[in-house]
Design a protein around this motif. Structure first.
Motif, short mmCIF file in Angstrom:
data_model
loop_
_atom_site.label_atom_id
_atom_site.label_comp_id
_atom_site.label_asym_id
_atom_site.label_seq_id
_atom_site.Cartn_x
_atom_site.Cartn_y
_atom_site.Cartn_z
N MET A 94 0.94 -1.01 -0.11
CA MET A 94 0.12 0.20 0.23
C MET A 94 0.84 1.29 0.04
N MET A 95 0.38 2.29 -0.61
CA MET A 95 0.95 3.67 -0.57
C MET A 95 1.11 4.26 0.62
N LYS A 96 2.38 4.79 1.08
CA LYS A 96 2.64 5.46 2.33
C LYS A 96 1.58 6.56 2.41
N LYS A 97 1.21 7.01 3.71
CA LYS A 97 0.33 8.10 3.53
C LYS A 97 0.95 9.59 3.44
N GLU A 98 2.31 9.62 3.67
CA GLU A 98 2.87 10.83 3.52
C GLU A 98 3.24 11.00 1.94
N THR A 99 3.22 9.73 1.10
CA THR A 99 3.61 9.82 -0.41
C THR A 99 2.33 9.99 -0.86
N ARG A 100 0.96 9.60 -0.51
CA ARG A 100 -0.32 9.96 -0.78
C ARG A 100 -0.81 11.32 -0.69
N ASP A 101 -0.25 11.78 0.51
CA ASP A 101 -0.70 13.48 0.86
C ASP A 101 0.28 14.34 -0.53
N LEU A 130 1.09 13.28 -3.51
CA LEU A 130 0.43 13.30 -4.66
C LEU A 130 -0.85 14.17 -4.90
N VAL A 131 -1.48 14.02 -3.70
CA VAL A 131 -2.74 14.73 -3.86
C VAL A 131 -2.47 16.31 -3.80
N LEU A 132 -1.88 16.83 -2.99
CA LEU A 132 -1.45 18.47 -2.95
C LEU A 132 -0.83 18.58 -4.36
N VAL A 133 0.05 17.77 -4.92
CA VAL A 133 0.57 18.19 -6.33
C VAL A 133 -0.65 18.26 -7.12
N LEU A 134 -1.64 17.21 -7.27
CA LEU A 134 -2.25 17.10 -8.25
C LEU A 134 -3.34 18.33 -8.08
N LEU A 135 -3.87 18.82 -6.77
CA LEU A 135 -4.79 19.92 -6.73
C LEU A 135 -4.11 21.32 -7.07
N GLY A 136 -2.59 21.31 -6.63
CA GLY A 136 -1.99 22.54 -7.20
C GLY A 136 -1.87 22.84 -8.61
N GLY A 137 -1.54 21.62 -9.16
CA GLY A 137 -1.43 21.60 -10.66
C GLY A 137 -2.61 21.83 -11.33
N VAL A 138 -3.77 21.45 -10.57
CA VAL A 138 -5.42 21.64 -11.41
C VAL A 138 -5.48 23.35 -11.17
N LEU A 143 3.88 25.51 -11.57
CA LEU A 143 4.04 26.48 -10.40
C LEU A 143 2.85 25.98 -9.37
N GLY A 144 1.98 25.65 -9.95
CA GLY A 144 0.54 25.50 -9.00
C GLY A 144 1.04 24.11 -8.02
N ALA A 145 1.65 23.15 -8.85
CA ALA A 145 2.22 21.82 -8.25
C ALA A 145 3.06 22.21 -7.14
N MET A 146 3.91 22.82 -7.59
CA MET A 146 5.15 23.39 -6.41
C MET A 146 4.33 24.08 -4.95
N ALA A 147 3.43 24.74 -5.55
CA ALA A 147 2.94 25.72 -4.35
C ALA A 147 1.96 24.62 -3.56
N GLY A 148 1.46 23.60 -4.23
CA GLY A 148 0.66 22.71 -3.43
C GLY A 148 1.57 21.64 -2.58
N LEU A 149 2.90 21.48 -3.17
CA LEU A 149 3.70 20.84 -2.45
C LEU A 149 4.31 21.59 -1.01
#
Length: 257
Positions: free
Chosen positions: A1-8, A10-18, A48-54
């Motif tokens: 299973m994916m680690k919680k930190e990694t999942r978090d 990816l979610v932040l990068v995706l939201l920021g990218g969108v 830049l959005g992905a980096m801001a989310g991260l």
């Protein structure tokens, strides 16, 4: 299973990218003066959005890991920003790109130092609760010390960077360093940081003094004695924010009793 930190992450990068994609599609046509969006410029907005989310992720516990992650994050952010500036025609030549990267560095340092200061003080408070802290120092100089790098960036590095931009564009009126900085950036940022410090450490009289002293050289380097009031534009809001934050800290403490 994916680690919680990694999942978090990816979610932040995706939201920021969108969000960056939406901003690029809506904002870029107005910048380039055309209905067509440069694909690479939009891609840069997504980056830049992905980096801001991260950047919203908590700091790493290890100092070495923290520095390596911060350096890598900044390099990726700077690369995306350079692509945006180039493809979006926001700079006319390489000098413009370099100045833009310089402003990005100043902004990055301000945000990073603000986050690091809050993290450092939270760790200090935890140590105090565990009985590992010796207690407040005279005038709370040690409690104020973590904010000194932030003050140096705000009061010394930022004014110099803004004046550099004005010289680059050969502005007739120093609107950035003479108007926006003293009447908007200095008071707002100093007030907000003062509130943060007051909530964590109470009244720290050395903080507004540090703001005044650190900006004083800029008065004579960039202006003259008639701009001495700029020092008060950062020191007075810093004091007001610190007192307000300390008042909120005291009220919260009383409510817990």
């Amino acid at each position: 299973m994916m680690k919680k930190e990694t999942r978090d992450w990816l979610v932040l990068v995706l939201l920021g990218g969108v969000l960056g994609l939406l901003a690029g599609i809506i904002w870029m046509p107005y910048v380039v003066g055309s209905r067509e969006c440069p694909p690479l410029a939009v891609l840069a907005c997504v980056g830049l959005g992905a980096m801001a989310g991260l950047a919203t992720q908590p700091f790493a516990d290890s100092g070495r890991t923290l520095l390596l992650r911060s350096l890598g994050h900044f390099l990726l952010t700077a690369a995306c920003f350079a692509l945006l500036v180039t493809e979006g025609n926001l700079a006319q030549d390489a000098r413009g790109v370099l100045f833009g990267e310089g402003l990005l560095l100043v902004l990055y340092l301000l945000i990073w130092l603000g986050r690091w200061t809050g993290w450092y003080l939270e760790v200090a408070q935890l140590r105090e609760l565990l009985g590992l802290d010796p207690g407040p120092t005279p005038l709370k100089w040690r409690e104020t010390l973590p904010y000194l790098p932030f003050v140096l960036v705000l009061c010394d590095l930022l004014p110099g960077a803004l004046r550099g931009v004005e010289r680059m564009v050969q502005a007739d009126v120093p609107a950035l360093s003479g108007l926006i900085l003293p009447f908007l950036l200095l008071p707002v940022v100093s007030f907000c940081v003062g509130i943060s410090l007051g909530r964590r450490q109470g009244v720290c009289p050395l903080f507004p003094i540090a703001c005044f002293v650190c900006y004083l050289p800029m008065v004579y380097l960039l202006f003259n004695h008639t701009a001495l009031f700029h020092c008060f534009m950062t020191a007075v809001p810093a004091l007001a924010g610190n007192l307000l934050g300390a008042l909120g800290r005291r009220s919260r403490y009383r409510n817990t009793l």
